[in-house]
Design an enzyme around this catalytic site. Structure first.
Site, PDB file in Angstrom:
ATOM      1  N   ALA A   1      44.957  49.010  38.932  1.00 28.32           N
ATOM      2  CA  ALA A   1      45.575  49.453  37.813  1.00 28.32           C
ATOM      3  C   ALA A   1      45.155  48.071  36.781  1.00 28.32           C
ATOM      4  O   ALA A   1      46.019  47.217  36.789  1.00 28.32           O
ATOM      5  CB  ALA A   1      47.173  49.559  37.822  1.00 28.32           C
TER       6      ALA A   1
ATOM      7  N   LYS B   1      40.712  45.628  52.719  1.00 23.70           N
ATOM      8  CA  LYS B   1      39.452  45.134  53.571  1.00 23.70           C
ATOM      9  C   LYS B   1      39.691  45.322  55.086  1.00 23.70           C
ATOM     10  O   LYS B   1      38.855  45.960  55.813  1.00 23.70           O
ATOM     11  CB  LYS B   1      39.193  43.776  53.238  1.00 23.70           C
ATOM     12  CG  LYS B   1      38.201  43.307  54.028  1.00 23.70           C
ATOM     13  CD  LYS B   1      37.621  42.018  53.624  1.00 23.70           C
ATOM     14  CE  LYS B   1      36.680  41.067  54.578  1.00 23.70           C
ATOM     15  NZ  LYS B   1      37.135  40.949  55.612  1.00 23.70           N
TER      16      LYS B   1
ATOM     17  N   ASP C   1      57.377  41.321  47.864  1.00 25.95           N
ATOM     18  CA  ASP C   1      56.653  40.514  46.937  1.00 25.95           C
ATOM     19  C   ASP C   1      55.150  40.433  47.264  1.00 25.95           C
ATOM     20  O   ASP C   1      54.805  39.630  48.246  1.00 25.95           O
ATOM     21  CB  ASP C   1      57.255  39.113  46.589  1.00 25.95           C
ATOM     22  CG  ASP C   1      56.798  38.458  45.564  1.00 25.95           C
ATOM     23  OD1 ASP C   1      55.629  38.614  45.109  1.00 25.95           O
ATOM     24  OD2 ASP C   1      57.304  37.293  45.295  1.00 25.95           O
ATOM     25  N   VAL C   2      54.596  41.273  46.545  1.00 25.28           N
ATOM     26  CA  VAL C   2      52.960  41.277  46.956  1.00 25.28           C
ATOM     27  C   VAL C   2      52.336  39.910  46.807  1.00 25.28           C
ATOM     28  O   VAL C   2      51.120  39.882  47.198  1.00 25.28           O
ATOM     29  CB  VAL C   2      52.285  42.528  46.288  1.00 25.28           C
ATOM     30  CG1 VAL C   2      53.139  43.810  46.690  1.00 25.28           C
ATOM     31  CG2 VAL C   2      52.268  42.406  44.849  1.00 25.28           C
TER      32      VAL C   2
ATOM     33  N   TYR D   1      49.170  38.062  30.634  1.00 27.60           N
ATOM     34  CA  TYR D   1      48.953  39.351  31.260  1.00 27.60           C
ATOM     35  C   TYR D   1      47.312  39.943  31.022  1.00 27.60           C
ATOM     36  O   TYR D   1      46.654  40.205  32.131  1.00 27.60           O
ATOM     37  CB  TYR D   1      49.739  40.696  30.412  1.00 27.60           C
ATOM     38  CG  TYR D   1      49.648  41.997  30.968  1.00 27.60           C
ATOM     39  CD1 TYR D   1      50.170  42.477  32.024  1.00 27.60           C
ATOM     40  CD2 TYR D   1      48.893  43.051  30.007  1.00 27.60           C
ATOM     41  CE1 TYR D   1      49.996  43.675  32.492  1.00 27.60           C
ATOM     42  CE2 TYR D   1      48.798  44.338  30.419  1.00 27.60           C
ATOM     43  CZ  TYR D   1      49.378  44.593  31.819  1.00 27.60           C
ATOM     44  OH  TYR D   1      49.438  46.001  32.274  1.00 27.60           O
TER      45      TYR D   1
ATOM     46  N   GLY E   1      42.940  41.944  50.517  1.00 24.82           N
ATOM     47  CA  GLY E   1      43.019  41.854  51.758  1.00 24.82           C
ATOM     48  C   GLY E   1      43.439  42.875  52.954  1.00 24.82           C
ATOM     49  O   GLY E   1      42.662  43.342  53.825  1.00 24.82           O
TER      50      GLY E   1
END
Length: 308
Positions: free
Chosen positions: A114, A105, A56-57, A145, A102
């Site tokens: 996207a 970087k 889960d990003v 969204y 992050g």
């Protein structure tokens, strides 16, 4: 290159995985399968240059080893999905973008976001140019969204300006092709599924609203060209051939040989009336234009849906 793709098991993400593997790059795909599908990346599991991390990003992202580019494609992307997952949609646009930036970087990698034509909302300008600021209802049902992507663009440019990071922003217009979900909720998979199963083909409003459909392989070529360019401002990637929703439904009905009846239902709140990209920037800077015509792309997509 060694490329990290968030949302790598999704429709677009999996096509990007395939494209970069075919080019000889190495790919690390991240996905939590909220809207992605394990079968989309199953063909790559034995490729030594492919790795998958279930993630889960919106939580901290750690990818070991060298990373040359981070492509942040994780997000619900259809009205059905972001109506079902409004808060996760906002979180992946905010926290997910922050975490992906992050990682980029830390690894000194190119970051690609996207973004979407939805940042233009229900546009008062057509075709939509990159310098148009849009007409978005921030508190409407689609706002979760639209505003998530607008915020993600703002954060990406803040990292670019403050940290001098190399960034790319692709504003993706309506795209279709194999690996779309049957229950995706967008026009093309809806119409194909309804036509093939003999159900009524549902068109919202009178079908006069327009969309511009880009076949997925054309989009992927454009994304690759943008990634390898030095363009650090948003770029529209889409097909400028504008069609009414009713014309799309009629074309799919004809191409499938369906006996389904086209029926009309009330227009959803804030549904855009027009959608057409101005691709002058992509054409000039990336030497990119779409190559796949509508019926050629639909034949491939219909074939995918027929196979189940």
């Amino acid at each position: 290159m060694r490329i990290v793709i968030t949302g790598g098991a999704g429709f677009l993400g999996s096509h990007l995985v395939e494209h970069f593997l075919d080019r000889g790059d190495s790919v690390v795909a991240l996905d939590n399968f909220k809207t992605g599908d394990p079968k989309n990346i199953a063909p790559f599991k034995n490729n030594k240059r492919f790795a998958f991390i279930r993630q889960d990003v919106t939580r901290y992202i750690d990818v070991r080893g060298r990373v040359d580019a981070v492509l942040h494609f994780a997000s619900p992307a259809s009205p059905v999905d972001y109506a079902r997952y409004p808060i996760p949609t906002l979180k992946v646009g905010a926290l997910g973008t922050h975490n992906a930036l992050g990682l980029s970087k830390h690894k000194k990698a190119i970051f690609m976001l996207a973004s979407t034509s939805e940042i233009y909302g229900d546009p008062l300008l057509s075709p939509q140019r990159e310098d148009y600021w849009g007409n978005v209802n921030p508190i409407g049902p689609r706002g979760v969204y639209d505003e998530a992507k607008r915020f993600a663009e703002a954060m990406t440019m803040a990292y670019h300006r403050y940290h001098k990071m190399p960034v790319r922003i692709v504003r993706i217009f309506n795209t279709y092709g194999p690996r779309m979900r049957k229950n995706d909720g967008r026009a093309v998979p809806n119409f194909i599924t309804q036509a093939l199963t003999g159900k009524q083909i549902t068109v919202y409003g009178r079908g006069r609203q327009t969309r511009s459909l880009c076949y997925v392989s054309d989009l992927v070529r454009g994304i690759d060209a943008l990634l390898r360019s030095n363009v650090q401002a948003p770029v529209n990637i889409g097909n400028p051939n504008e069609l009414t929703i009713l014309a799309i439904a009629e074309t799919i009905k004809r191409m499938t040989g369906s006996k389904s009846r086209i029926v009309f239902k009330p227009l959803p709140i804030d549904d855009p009336r027009v959608r057409r990209p101005n691709i002058a920037l992509a054409s000039a800077k990336l030497k990119w234009r779409p190559q796949i015509g509508l019926e050629e792309g639909l034949r491939s997509t219909i074939g995918y849906f027929r196979r189940g």
